[in-house]
Write a protein that holds these residues in place. Structure first.
Motif, mmCIF file in Angstrom:
data_model
loop_
_atom_site.group_PDB
_atom_site.id
_atom_site.type_symbol
_atom_site.label_atom_id
_atom_site.label_comp_id
_atom_site.label_asym_id
_atom_site.label_seq_id
_atom_site.Cartn_x
_atom_site.Cartn_y
_atom_site.Cartn_z
ATOM 1 N N MET A 4 0.850 -1.220 0.000
ATOM 2 C CA MET A 4 0.000 0.000 0.000
ATOM 3 C C MET A 4 0.876 1.257 0.000
ATOM 4 O O MET A 4 1.798 1.337 0.812
ATOM 5 N N ILE A 5 0.589 2.180 -0.895
ATOM 6 C CA ILE A 5 1.417 3.392 -0.947
ATOM 7 C C ILE A 5 1.056 4.347 0.188
ATOM 8 O O ILE A 5 -0.011 4.241 0.796
ATOM 9 N N ALA A 6 1.946 5.282 0.461
ATOM 10 C CA ALA A 6 1.755 6.233 1.558
ATOM 11 C C ALA A 6 0.517 7.102 1.325
ATOM 12 O O ALA A 6 0.215 7.448 0.173
ATOM 13 N N GLU A 7 -0.162 7.453 2.423
ATOM 14 C CA GLU A 7 -1.363 8.297 2.338
ATOM 15 C C GLU A 7 -1.070 9.578 1.559
ATOM 16 O O GLU A 7 -1.842 9.999 0.704
ATOM 17 N N LYS A 8 0.074 10.179 1.890
ATOM 18 C CA LYS A 8 0.418 11.459 1.271
ATOM 19 C C LYS A 8 0.558 11.315 -0.253
ATOM 20 O O LYS A 8 0.190 12.212 -1.002
ATOM 21 N N MET A 9 1.084 10.160 -0.688
ATOM 22 C CA MET A 9 1.269 9.959 -2.130
ATOM 23 C C MET A 9 -0.058 9.733 -2.842
ATOM 24 O O MET A 9 -0.173 10.032 -4.034
ATOM 25 N N LYS A 10 -1.060 9.221 -2.095
ATOM 26 C CA LYS A 10 -2.357 8.971 -2.756
ATOM 27 C C LYS A 10 -2.890 10.278 -3.340
ATOM 28 O O LYS A 10 -3.323 10.326 -4.489
ATOM 29 N N GLY A 11 -2.830 11.336 -2.536
ATOM 30 C CA GLY A 11 -3.298 12.652 -3.000
ATOM 31 C C GLY A 11 -2.453 13.149 -4.163
ATOM 32 O O GLY A 11 -2.969 13.683 -5.148
ATOM 33 N N MET A 12 -1.152 12.936 -4.055
ATOM 34 C CA MET A 12 -0.232 13.405 -5.107
ATOM 35 C C MET A 12 -0.533 12.709 -6.430
ATOM 36 O O MET A 12 -0.523 13.323 -7.491
ATOM 37 N N VAL A 13 -0.782 11.398 -6.346
ATOM 38 C CA VAL A 13 -1.055 10.638 -7.571
ATOM 39 C C VAL A 13 -2.384 11.107 -8.169
ATOM 40 O O VAL A 13 -2.485 11.343 -9.377
ATOM 41 N N ALA A 14 -3.388 11.301 -7.296
ATOM 42 C CA ALA A 14 -4.707 11.720 -7.777
ATOM 43 C C ALA A 14 -4.618 13.077 -8.486
ATOM 44 O O ALA A 14 -5.289 13.306 -9.486
ATOM 45 N N ASN A 15 -3.787 13.969 -7.966
ATOM 46 C CA ASN A 15 -3.670 15.303 -8.567
ATOM 47 C C ASN A 15 -2.486 15.407 -9.517
ATOM 48 O O ASN A 15 -1.995 16.494 -9.783
ATOM 49 N N SER A 16 -2.032 14.275 -9.975
ATOM 50 C CA SER A 16 -0.819 14.249 -10.798
ATOM 51 C C SER A 16 -0.939 15.210 -11.983
ATOM 52 O O SER A 16 -2.010 15.409 -12.534
ATOM 53 N N SER A 17 0.182 15.766 -12.347
ATOM 54 C CA SER A 17 0.240 16.928 -13.249
ATOM 55 C C SER A 17 -0.597 16.800 -14.526
ATOM 56 O O SER A 17 -0.434 15.890 -15.329
ATOM 57 N N ALA A 18 -1.480 17.783 -14.721
ATOM 58 C CA ALA A 18 -2.282 17.870 -15.944
ATOM 59 C C ALA A 18 -1.382 18.128 -17.146
ATOM 60 O O ALA A 18 -1.700 17.743 -18.272
ATOM 61 N N ILE A 19 -0.229 18.763 -16.883
ATOM 62 C CA ILE A 19 0.682 19.095 -17.983
ATOM 63 C C ILE A 19 1.290 17.816 -18.555
ATOM 64 O O ILE A 19 1.339 17.606 -19.760
ATOM 65 N N ARG A 20 1.715 16.952 -17.630
ATOM 66 C CA ARG A 20 2.295 15.669 -18.066
ATOM 67 C C ARG A 20 1.245 14.832 -18.796
ATOM 68 O O ARG A 20 1.541 14.177 -19.796
ATOM 69 N N ALA A 21 -0.006 14.877 -18.301
ATOM 70 C CA ALA A 21 -1.087 14.108 -18.931
ATOM 71 C C ALA A 21 -1.283 14.600 -20.368
ATOM 72 O O ALA A 21 -1.477 13.806 -21.295
ATOM 73 N N MET A 22 -1.192 15.909 -20.545
ATOM 74 C CA MET A 22 -1.354 16.504 -21.870
ATOM 75 C C MET A 22 -0.225 16.068 -22.805
ATOM 76 O O MET A 22 -0.417 15.814 -23.986
ATOM 77 N N PHE A 23 0.966 15.974 -22.235
ATOM 78 C CA PHE A 23 2.151 15.548 -22.990
ATOM 79 C C PHE A 23 1.922 14.127 -23.527
ATOM 80 O O PHE A 23 2.185 13.828 -24.689
ATOM 81 N N GLU A 24 1.381 13.269 -22.645
ATOM 82 C CA GLU A 24 1.083 11.891 -23.067
ATOM 83 C C GLU A 24 0.011 11.892 -24.162
ATOM 84 O O GLU A 24 0.079 11.139 -25.126
ATOM 85 N N GLU A 25 -0.976 12.780 -23.999
ATOM 86 C CA GLU A 25 -2.045 12.894 -24.992
ATOM 87 C C GLU A 25 -1.457 13.294 -26.350
ATOM 88 O O GLU A 25 -1.872 12.797 -27.393
ATOM 89 N N GLY A 26 -0.476 14.179 -26.325
ATOM 90 C CA GLY A 26 0.209 14.622 -27.545
ATOM 91 C C GLY A 26 0.833 13.430 -28.258
ATOM 92 O O GLY A 26 0.720 13.294 -29.484
ATOM 93 N N ASN A 27 1.487 12.566 -27.487
ATOM 94 C CA ASN A 27 2.116 11.382 -28.090
ATOM 95 C C ASN A 27 1.064 10.463 -28.705
ATOM 96 O O ASN A 27 1.266 9.896 -29.780
ATOM 97 N N ARG A 28 -0.078 10.353 -28.015
ATOM 98 C CA ARG A 28 -1.146 9.490 -28.512
ATOM 99 C C ARG A 28 -1.692 10.037 -29.847
ATOM 100 O O ARG A 28 -1.804 9.313 -30.834
ATOM 101 N N LEU A 29 -1.958 11.357 -29.869
ATOM 102 C CA LEU A 29 -2.509 11.966 -31.088
ATOM 103 C C LEU A 29 -1.496 11.910 -32.240
ATOM 104 O O LEU A 29 -1.877 11.726 -33.390
ATOM 105 N N ALA A 30 -0.212 12.066 -31.889
ATOM 106 C CA ALA A 30 0.831 12.041 -32.930
ATOM 107 C C ALA A 30 0.845 10.692 -33.637
ATOM 108 O O ALA A 30 1.067 10.621 -34.850
ATOM 109 N N LYS A 31 0.587 9.618 -32.880
ATOM 110 C CA LYS A 31 0.567 8.277 -33.492
ATOM 111 C C LYS A 31 -0.584 8.175 -34.496
ATOM 112 O O LYS A 31 -0.473 7.541 -35.532
ATOM 113 N N ILE A 32 -1.702 8.813 -34.180
ATOM 114 C CA ILE A 32 -2.879 8.722 -35.056
ATOM 115 C C ILE A 32 -2.756 9.675 -36.248
ATOM 116 O O ILE A 32 -2.973 9.298 -37.394
#
Ligand SMILES: Cc1ncc(COP(=O)(O)O)c(C=O)c1O
Length: 396
Positions: free
Chosen positions: A1-29
């Motif tokens: 089980m991960i630390a309580e503090k990390m649960k919040g961090m993971v849940a709010n994980s960076s929208a910027i990084r998520a967008m970066f991943e989305e860019g890679n996904r769209l680039a493939k298509i």
């Protein structure tokens, strides 16, 4: 089980990084050239040729056992001396090698200084919009982030609110100029007023309030705008610098902290920061990169490339009917969302393969950030898409 503090961090994980991943996904298509990815502040101008030359020289000329070995936790003495000399020459300061700690980028430096200063519950003041990682870095040491709301006219700090929000628990204030995400440079007048408020509050509460100047974008300033060097205005200032943007080396993880003698309890702060650098697991900043930057202190990235992007994107978006403040530095444009919920605006933009980041990631909903450190062709080709988006929304 991960630390309580990390649960919040993971849940709010960076929208910027998520967008970066989305860019890679769209680039493939759709193909990379048909995706207009303005999500990440990853410089697209190559590092100056002198960087490669310096690295090759080091590899060829230095003893590899020494070159790739540990350095002292604060960095090589001669590298720190070279950094101090260069700052003294540029800004008329009088730093010595002992005032410099080589760090793993600005992110490493910020973590080091916050670990050095914060007791649990201590408050760290930031001015919205701000680099969202400040929240995580403060949370790492159980500090409490206190936001000053944005002045959406000028994006200079709201000093009246700042004055009211300083308390006996305020340990640090972070400023970032040129600013991510607005590109605004805080004026000398702003800095003088901010410093005066902090002086008064230190006396009122009998505390030390440290000003942390996070300045990875110092060298990226356009039209000859002056970026004040903050140690000159407020004695209790620590500077965090990085070569990630100024020499286009974000993956190499190299920067430094300046802790001047004038800082309250300077000797202790320096000693603690060196230990923090070690025990956070950085041990020392990358040794090859330390030696390389010492050889490249007068090198500059080609900011004319970003400048052309800035002009073209700013003018193009204005013509489409979007509202934004003209950036004076960094490589970001902060655009007002045509409707309140900017996340919805980002979603609509995605339909045109335009990837932009919601302002709520920077404590400033209702706006979006575009990172224009991209190929010029991406800017030019994205403008018809922004026009279509503007037409769909009806801002034209
Ligand atoms: C304002 C600000 N501070 C710090 C950093 C971290 O930079 P570094 O790569 O030097 O760790 C960034 C990176 O984008 C930034 O924008």
């Amino acid at each position: 089980m991960i630390a309580e503090k990390m649960k919040g961090m993971v849940a709010n994980s960076s929208a910027i990084r998520a967008m970066f991943e989305e860019g890679n996904r769209l680039a493939k298509i759709y193909g990379r050239e048909n995706v207009y990815d303005f999500s990440l502040g990853n410089p697209n101008v190559a590092a100056p040729a002198a960087v490669k030359k310096a690295i090759i020289e080091l590899l060829e000329e230095e003893d590899p056992v020494v070159l790739h070995g540990y350095s002292s936790n604060s960095g090589y003495e001669e590298v720190k001396q070279a950094v101090a000399d260069s700052l003294n020459e540029r800004f008329g300061t009088s730093f010595a090698a002992k005032n410099i700690i080589m760090t793993v980028g600005a992110a490493g430096g910020l973590n080091v200084i916050l670990k050095t200063l914060l007791n649990p519950g201590d408050e760290v003041i930031v001015f919205a919009p701000y680099f969202g990682e400040y929240r995580s870095y403060t949370n790492n040491y159980d500090g409490v982030l206190v936001e000053i709301s944005p002045n959406t006219e000028t994006f200079q700090p709201k000093l009246d609110e700042f004055e009211q929000k300083i308390t006996a628990k305020t340990k640090a204030v972070i400023v970032n100029t040129p600013n991510n995400p607005t590109g605004v440079v805080y004026s000398e007048d702003t800095i003088k007023k901010l410093a005066a408020i902090m002086e008064v509050k230190q006396k009122e509460f009998g505390t030390d309030i440290y000003l942390i100047s996070d300045e990875p974008y110092r060298e990226l300033a356009y039209d000859g705008v002056e970026v004040p060097y903050l140690t000159k205005y407020y004695a209790n200032t620590v500077v965090g610098y990085s070569y990630s943007k100024s020499l286009s080396l974000p993956g190499e993880r190299i920067g430094y902290l300046v802790i001047p003698d004038e800082v309250a309890d300077s000797k202790d702060v320096i000693a603690a920061a060196i230990v923090a650098n070690r025990i956070l697991g950085f041990v020392n900043a990358p040794t090859l990169q330390q030696k390389m930057v010492a050889k490249c202190l007068n090198e500059k990235t080609d900011i004319s490339y970003y400048d052309r992007n800035r002009e073209t994107l700013y003018n193009g978006l204005k013509e489409c009917g979007f509202n934004c403040i003209k950036p004076e530095g960094a490589f970001y444009l902060f655009v007002k969302s045509p409707f309140e919920n900017e996340k919805q605006f980002c979603e609509m933009a995605k339909k045109y393969n335009l990837l932009i980041v919601p302002g709520s990631s920077f404590g400033c909903p209702g706006y979006v950030r575009l990172a224009y450190c991209v190929a010029y062709e991406i800017i030019v080709n994205s403008l018809p898409k922004f026009k279509e988006l503007a037409e769909e929304i009806g801002v034209i």
